[in-house]
Enzyme design. Structure first.
Site, PDB file in Angstrom:
ATOM      1  CB  VAL A  13      90.714 -17.265  17.547  1.00 49.14           C
ATOM      2  CG1 VAL A  13      89.971 -15.960  17.777  1.00 49.14           C
ATOM      3  CG2 VAL A  13      91.444 -17.687  18.816  1.00 49.14           C
ATOM      4  CD  GLU A 149      88.031 -15.105  21.649  1.00 49.48           C
ATOM      5  OE1 GLU A 149      87.506 -14.426  20.774  1.00 49.48           O
ATOM      6  OE2 GLU A 149      87.460 -15.415  22.712  1.00 49.48           O
ATOM      7  CG  PHE A 150      89.810 -13.493  27.529  1.00 46.78           C
ATOM      8  CD1 PHE A 150      91.020 -13.407  28.201  1.00 46.78           C
ATOM      9  CD2 PHE A 150      89.220 -12.319  27.092  1.00 46.78           C
ATOM     10  CE1 PHE A 150      91.632 -12.172  28.431  1.00 46.78           C
ATOM     11  CE2 PHE A 150      89.816 -11.080  27.313  1.00 46.78           C
ATOM     12  CZ  PHE A 150      91.031 -11.001  27.978  1.00 46.78           C
ATOM     13  CG  LEU A 151      87.276 -18.196  22.257  1.00 45.71           C
ATOM     14  CD1 LEU A 151      87.249 -18.693  20.825  1.00 45.71           C
ATOM     15  CD2 LEU A 151      85.886 -18.133  22.836  1.00 45.71           C
ATOM     16  CD  GLU A 153      93.132 -25.304  21.760  1.00 45.51           C
ATOM     17  OE1 GLU A 153      93.176 -26.530  21.572  1.00 45.51           O
ATOM     18  OE2 GLU A 153      94.056 -24.547  21.452  1.00 45.51           O
ATOM     19  CE  LYS A 204      94.737 -14.648  25.280  1.00 43.69           C
ATOM     20  NZ  LYS A 204      94.288 -15.082  24.009  1.00 43.69           N
ATOM     21  CB  CYS A 260      96.945 -19.616  25.097  1.00 43.30           C
ATOM     22  SG  CYS A 260      95.898 -19.322  23.687  1.00 43.30           S
TER      23      CYS A 260
END
Ligand code: UDX
Length: 432
Positions: A13, A149-151, A153, A204, A260
């Site tokens: 991140v 954070e919602f990234l 991969e 989240k 996650c």
């Protein structure tokens, strides 16, 4: 106006955040306390694979907008003061779903020590609900904003520069200041949620629980589909045309992995337990997912002779990453290797991580190959775990010609249809 921003932690991140903010014109000072990792970054070598990130980091460094330091003190000295500190350090999970927030707390403490009075500490790390208040209590002078954070991969840069939403938790005034950083990225105001610390923190965990439960939902349907002789690919396709159901995260698989979903669903369970809420639903998502990873094993033990070997295609938990954390490939390898099967594994990106994992866990009978054909040659079974493009494009007849007689194809992502696999000569099993 361009800002001086400090990013603490050059993990997944942190590095994506730092490189994207630098690319956006800000001066970004990254703090990475691991000297080996820091030196490699300075030398232009990234500790993990993420499409486009190496180039972005290189551009940032070349433009002198991205630099690396060992401590917050060094970074702030060089920057002559930073207005924002993005905390992107790890929160390792315990087996009971608890998260170790000590690294977040230490980072916040450093920010409190070395930042100017108007600085904001932005928590990007995924933290248990209550962490922002805990940190504010420990450092009363510090202004804390959550920015979960919602990234994803493999898609992280696109997710950062075109976020579906930006969640900011804390006081209105502090959130509005952080919002300005994202303003040029997210031109639609409706994408911003300025909420309380607790709402931001829970959002989240809740989002990942929702996505993970869709994966378990389709896998549950897949198992019944298999028992009935129905096609999960078609059942899923039919479900996905219903706009109430939606089109994504409904692809049957060997279960979700990664850093996650497993951790965040477990953390959600823990939060329920701590607050006297029955976590039955979230717990069943985890439980079901664990058994899904073992879906092929029973069939392999029953039908695949041990004298041949098993070709494992894909060890990463999903394509476009070299991350193997909680990948179904680990559960499969562990069980089969200890049952006496020889395993030949191939992954386009994650061989090094997989090899280290084998060594660390002393798993016998496993080899990694740089070329897919070498892993497949003479195999009694081919198990596809990851839907890499390279595997989607396989000529099944060619693949079959390399294998031993009566080879079984286990398709963990249903990238082929039963009919095409059988036409090529394989005995086929998908996930549903
Ligand atoms: C996830 C969230 O999507 C992201 O918002 C959050 O910030 C981090 O966690 P990530 O772990 O990178 O991102 O992967 P994602 O693409 O969401 O996939 C998670 C897992 O679910 C993978 O193992 C994937 O193979 C699996 N999956 C996904 C399925 O099995 N079927 C699907 O239909 C979708």
């Amino acid at each position: 106006m361009n800002k001086n921003i400090c990013v603490i932690g050059a993990g997944y991140v942190g590095l994506v955040t730092a490189a994207c903010l630098a690319n956006f014109g800000h001066n970004v000072f990254v703090v990475e306390k691991d000297p080996t990792k820091r030196q490699s970054l300075i030398a232009g070598w990234l500790p993990f694979y993420e499409p486009g990130l190496a180039e972005l980091v290189g551009d940032g460094m070349e433009a002198a907008r991205l630099s690396f330091f060992g401590t917050v003190e060094e970074a702030t000295l060089q920057a002559k003061g930073c207005e924002f500190f993005f905390v992107c350090v790890g929160t390792p999970a315990g087996s009971d779903g608890s998260c170790d927030t000590s690294m977040v707390e230490a980072a916040a403490h450093d920010v409190a020590l070395f930042s100017r009075p108007d600085a904001i500490c932005v928590l990007k790390s995924t933290v248990p609900v209550g962490t922002a208040r805990l940190i504010s209590g420990q450092n009363p002078q510090l202004v804390v904003v959550n920015n979960p954070e919602f990234l994803k991969e493999g898609d992280a840069i696109a997710d950062f520069v075109k976020p579906e939403r930006v969640v900011l938790g804390g006081s209105r005034e502090a959130c509005e200041r952080v919002q300005k950083i994202y303003g040029p990225l997210v031109r639609n105001d409706h994408k911003f949620f300025l909420v309380s610390h607790e709402t931001a923190e829970l959002s989240k965990l809740a989002s990942n629980l929702a996505l993970a439960s869709r994966v378990s939902l389709i896998n549950q349907i897949g198992r019944l589909s298999q028992a009935l002789g129905a096609s999960i690919r078609d059942v899923s396709a039919i479900m996905r045309t219903d706009s109430r159901i939606g089109t994504r995260y409904l692809f049957a698989s060997l279960g979700f992995g990664g850093s996650c979903f497993p951790k965040d669903v477990l953390s959600f369970v823990r939060q329920c337990e701590l607050h006297g809420v029955d976590p039955a639903f979230a717990r069943s998502v985890i439980h079901f997912n664990e058994s899904q990873k073992l879906l092929f094993i029973e069939d392999i033990l029953k039908n695949v002779p041990k004298k041949g070997h098993i070709a494992l295609l894909g060890t990463a938990f999903k394509p476009n990453t070299d991350d193997i954390r909680d990948s179904p490939s680990l559960a499969i390898t562990n069980t089969l290797a200890h049952s006496g099967y020889e395993i030949k594994a191939y992954d386009p990106k994650s061989n090094a991580h997989f090899f280290n994992w084998i060594m660390e866990h002393k798993i016998p009978n496993v080899d990694c190959y740089d070329v897919m054909q070498s892993a497949v040659e003479g195999a009694s079974a081919v198990v596809i775990v990851t839907e890499w493009q390279e595997f989607r494009g396989i000529d099944l007849a060619m693949l079959h010609s390399l294998t031993a007689e009566n080879c079984r194809l286990y398709d963990g992502k249903n990238i082929f249809s039963r009919s095409e696999a059988e036409a090529a000569g394989f005995i086929y099993m998908g996930t549903g």
